[in-house]
Design an enzyme around this catalytic site. Structure first.
Site, PDB file in Angstrom:
ATOM      1  N   LEU A 254      24.803  52.382  34.638  1.00 51.10           N
ATOM      2  CA  LEU A 254      25.112  52.886  33.303  1.00 51.10           C
ATOM      3  C   LEU A 254      26.367  52.286  32.681  1.00 51.10           C
ATOM      4  CD1 LEU A 254      24.336  56.690  33.860  1.00 51.10           C
ATOM      5  CD2 LEU A 254      22.817  54.896  32.994  1.00 51.10           C
ATOM      6  N   HIS A 271      14.613  48.907  31.757  1.00 51.31           N
ATOM      7  CA  HIS A 271      14.888  49.958  30.773  1.00 51.31           C
ATOM      8  C   HIS A 271      13.617  50.779  30.571  1.00 51.31           C
ATOM      9  CE1 HIS A 271      17.001  51.821  27.427  1.00 51.31           C
ATOM     10  NE2 HIS A 271      15.897  51.694  26.702  1.00 51.31           N
ATOM     11  N   GLU A 341       7.449  51.190  36.030  1.00 55.54           N
ATOM     12  CA  GLU A 341       8.666  50.530  36.517  1.00 55.54           C
ATOM     13  C   GLU A 341       8.480  50.040  37.949  1.00 55.54           C
ATOM     14  OE1 GLU A 341      12.330  52.671  35.979  1.00 55.54           O
ATOM     15  OE2 GLU A 341      11.618  53.620  34.144  1.00 55.54           O
TER      16      GLU A 341
END
Length: 367
Positions: A254, A271, A341
């Protein structure tokens, strides 16, 4: 009673003589949202196929029988002549084996359908196992319940023997879920790589504990411990270069940091949305999924890209999509996106290792 069409099977070539079936089922509410799942393994215990069927409203027992029924149908479709079945439902196993009577009328039809399919095999057996021996099917059930839709997994990917060996640097800030998934693929030899270093921007996360448990080299680099972003970035870059990594993957990282020239186009990020939409500072985790739902999007997904010194910028390597359903919550959408993902990131890493990614301007070409 199910009517069987004998012509159906002849459209498929025989894959294996004996298929092992692990089945499971579950209901949240009992009755409530439910799912039945199966995992098919060949004679070498390699996964052939796996699927969970979502049931909007059903009991645990109906879900268990649904997992068995759909597993038998698929095994026969694939040409098996014999099946070995394992389930953690003691009730269903004893009913199929004739030890218990089927007293519930709601289960009787499913029981008869399952028995119909069993008689089409030359031989069959069904045994009870404890849940810890049935983790794959159990995981599929929960994935279908979270996604509120069917989940299907094809043949397990082959061992990666074509890519060059990678030394990975992994940057984490949270749960470390992506890191552990990557490490599991390495253990299964589906990724020709090793995790050379893990850098966490926080010291008190689940990801840090998972990294320690996995025995991976770990460094804590907290932004607040450095006077500015330059010093923070230098520490990260120095650690990565010292570890001789040739690819850095951000896995729930982050913090914005300045990438050193030595790692240009060697830092990847994933993302949980389709960039360039829903990116930028503060757009992470549930913030992204809430924004996607609020915007009324019909499709979401994930994006793998090379990183620059801006949030969620850089050449896009690949994207995978999934539907946004009318009744989605941030949690259910997040679960569906995460499934994509788990496919997209390993694929991108393999492409990098194979030398097939070429950056031209802001585009990534695959050759």
């Amino acid at each position: 009673m199910r009517v069987f069409c004998s012509s159906r099977r002849r459209r498929y070539n025989r894959l294996v003589d004996t298929i092992t079936i692990f089945t499971d089922g579950g209901s949240r509410g009992n009755p409530g949202p439910a799912a039945g799942a199966f995992v098919l393994l060949d004679e070498n215990q390699k996964r052939i196929f796996a699927k969970a069927k979502f049931l909007p409203h059903a009991t645990n027992n109906i879900a268990e029988y649904t997992g068995l029924l759909t597993g038998l149908e698929k095994a026969y479709e694939l040409g098996a002549s014999a099946v070995k079945i394992y389930s953690d439902s003691e009730l269903m196993v004893k009913q199929i084996n004739g030890e218990y009577k089927v007293k519930n009328e709601g289960l009787r039809e499913l029981f008869e359908q399952c028995f119909d399919w069993l008689t089409k095999f030359k031989s069959w057996q069904i045994k009870h196992v404890f849940r810890e021996k049935n983790k794959q099917a159990d995981k599929l059930v929960n994935q279908a319940l979270d996604a509120k839709s069917d989940v299907e997994i094809g043949e397990k990917p082959a061992i990666d023997t074509t890519s060059k060996h990678l030394r990975l640097g992994v940057l984490i800030s949270g749960s470390g879920r992506t890191l552990i998934n990557i490490q599991q693929l390495i253990k299964e030899k589906q990724l020709n790589a090793e995790v050379a270093i893990v850098i966490s921007s926080r010291s008190d996360t689940v990801g840090v504990e998972k990294t320690k448990q996995a025995g991976l080299p770990l460094e804590i680099v907290r932004k607040k411990d450095y006077p500015d972003v330059n010093a923070f970035s230098k520490k990260i870059g120095d650690l990565l270069i010292e570890a001789k990594v040739n690819l850095v993957i951000q896995a729930g990282w982050l913090c914005l940091w300045k990438i050193p020239p030595e790692l240009d186009n060697k830092v990847m990020n994933i993302h949980p949305a389709l960039l360039p939409a829903f990116g930028g500072q503060g757009m992470w985790g549930h913030n992204v999924h809430e924004a996607v739902i609020e915007a009324g999007c019909k499709v979401s997904g994930c994006t793998v890209h090379f990183c620059t010194n801006e949030y969620d910028k850089g050449p896009i390597i690949s994207q995978r999509t999934c539907p946004v359903k009318d009744d989605d919550t941030p949690d259910t959408l997040a679960a569906r996106v995460f499934e994509q993902e788990c496919i997209a990131y390993p694929e991108a890493i393999k492409l990098f290792a194979s030398g097939k990614l070429f950056v031209i301007g802001n585009r990534v070409l695959t050759k």
